[in-house]
Design an enzyme around this catalytic site. Structure first.
Site, PDB file in Angstrom:
ATOM      1  N   HIS A   1      -7.133  -5.802   2.254  1.00  0.00           N
ATOM      2  CA  HIS A   1      -5.851  -5.202   2.839  1.00  0.00           C
ATOM      3  C   HIS A   1      -5.520  -6.359   3.880  1.00  0.00           C
ATOM      4  CE1 HIS A   1      -6.701  -1.065   2.266  1.00  0.00           C
ATOM      5  NE2 HIS A   1      -7.838  -1.192   1.906  1.00  0.00           N
TER       6      HIS A   1
ATOM      7  N   GLN B   1     -14.137   2.342   1.277  1.00  0.00           N
ATOM      8  CA  GLN B   1     -13.736   1.886  -0.080  1.00  0.00           C
ATOM      9  C   GLN B   1     -13.412   3.246  -1.147  1.00  0.00           C
ATOM     10  OE1 GLN B   1     -15.885  -0.773  -2.334  1.00  0.00           O
ATOM     11  NE2 GLN B   1     -14.363  -1.102  -3.799  1.00  0.00           N
TER      12      GLN B   1
ATOM     13  N   ASP C   1       0.952  -1.375  -0.028  1.00  0.00           N
ATOM     14  CA  ASP C   1       0.209  -0.049   0.126  1.00  0.00           C
ATOM     15  C   ASP C   1       1.036   1.046  -0.022  1.00  0.00           C
ATOM     16  OD1 ASP C   1      -3.106   0.504   1.060  1.00  0.00           O
ATOM     17  OD2 ASP C   1      -1.682   2.438   1.017  1.00  0.00           O
TER      18      ASP C   1
ATOM     19  N   HIS D   1     -10.470  -5.163  -3.306  1.00  0.00           N
ATOM     20  CA  HIS D   1      -9.121  -5.666  -2.760  1.00  0.00           C
ATOM     21  C   HIS D   1      -9.086  -5.882  -1.361  1.00  0.00           C
ATOM     22  CE1 HIS D   1      -9.924  -1.295  -2.533  1.00  0.00           C
ATOM     23  NE2 HIS D   1      -9.463  -1.123  -1.446  1.00  0.00           N
TER      24      HIS D   1
END
Ligand code: 5GP
Ligand code: ZN
Length: 139
Positions: A100, A92, A29, A98
């Protein structure tokens, strides 16, 4: 191609990829909230869990598992918080599914998933269960 994570999955935008297979890409990230904070995306565009085809789900969650194992081996965290911000209200910001993977370390000051929201229902669980089952009865 307008989608940011489609672009990252297709290497049109650079990222720090830690894992890749035929179905998914995992990358660090850009704004990590812990060391090793990783985002796993399916290569196939789907906005969220409700849109990804059933046939892709197994491979996708296999990629989540493999990425988690790599982080465990490399960084030896005490645990992980693994989750999906699903919809705007949950946070989001990129409309491409996705997961995390957030490594957790002793004394990191973070909470559990239960700390995300405090909005318990007024209805009894039995009534809520019945509403869910009734709405999903096959005709
Ligand atoms: P969301 O808030 O949608 O659940 O998570 C999106 C995540 O993607 C955020 O944590 C954000 O920091 C990360 N992100 C946004 N743009 C980029 C980017 O261009 N590269 C990388 N590596 N991560 C990004
Ligand atoms: Zn996409």
């Amino acid at each position: 191609m307008e989608c940011l994570f489609c672009k990252i999955a297709n290497k049109l935008i650079p990222s720090h990829v830690i894992y890749e297979d035929v179905s998914a890409v995992s990358f660090l990230d850009i704004n990590p909230i812990s060391m090793g904070h990783t985002v796993v995306v399916p290569k196939e565009h789907a906005q969220n869990l409700l849109e990804i085809p059933d046939s892709s789900l197994g491979d996708f969650f296999g990629a989540v598992k493999n990425s988690t194992a790599m982080l465990q081996k490399a960084l030896n965290p005490a645990g992980f918080t693994i989750g999906i911000n699903h919809g705007r209200i949950s946070g989001q910001s990129v409309d491409h599914l996705h997961v995390h993977i957030i490594p957790r370390f002793e004394g990191d000051g973070g909470g559990s998933l239960h700390s995300v929201v405090h909005n318990p229902p007024n209805e009894p669980l039995e009534a809520i269960k019945n509403r869910i089952l009734e709405s999903n009865k096959s005709k």
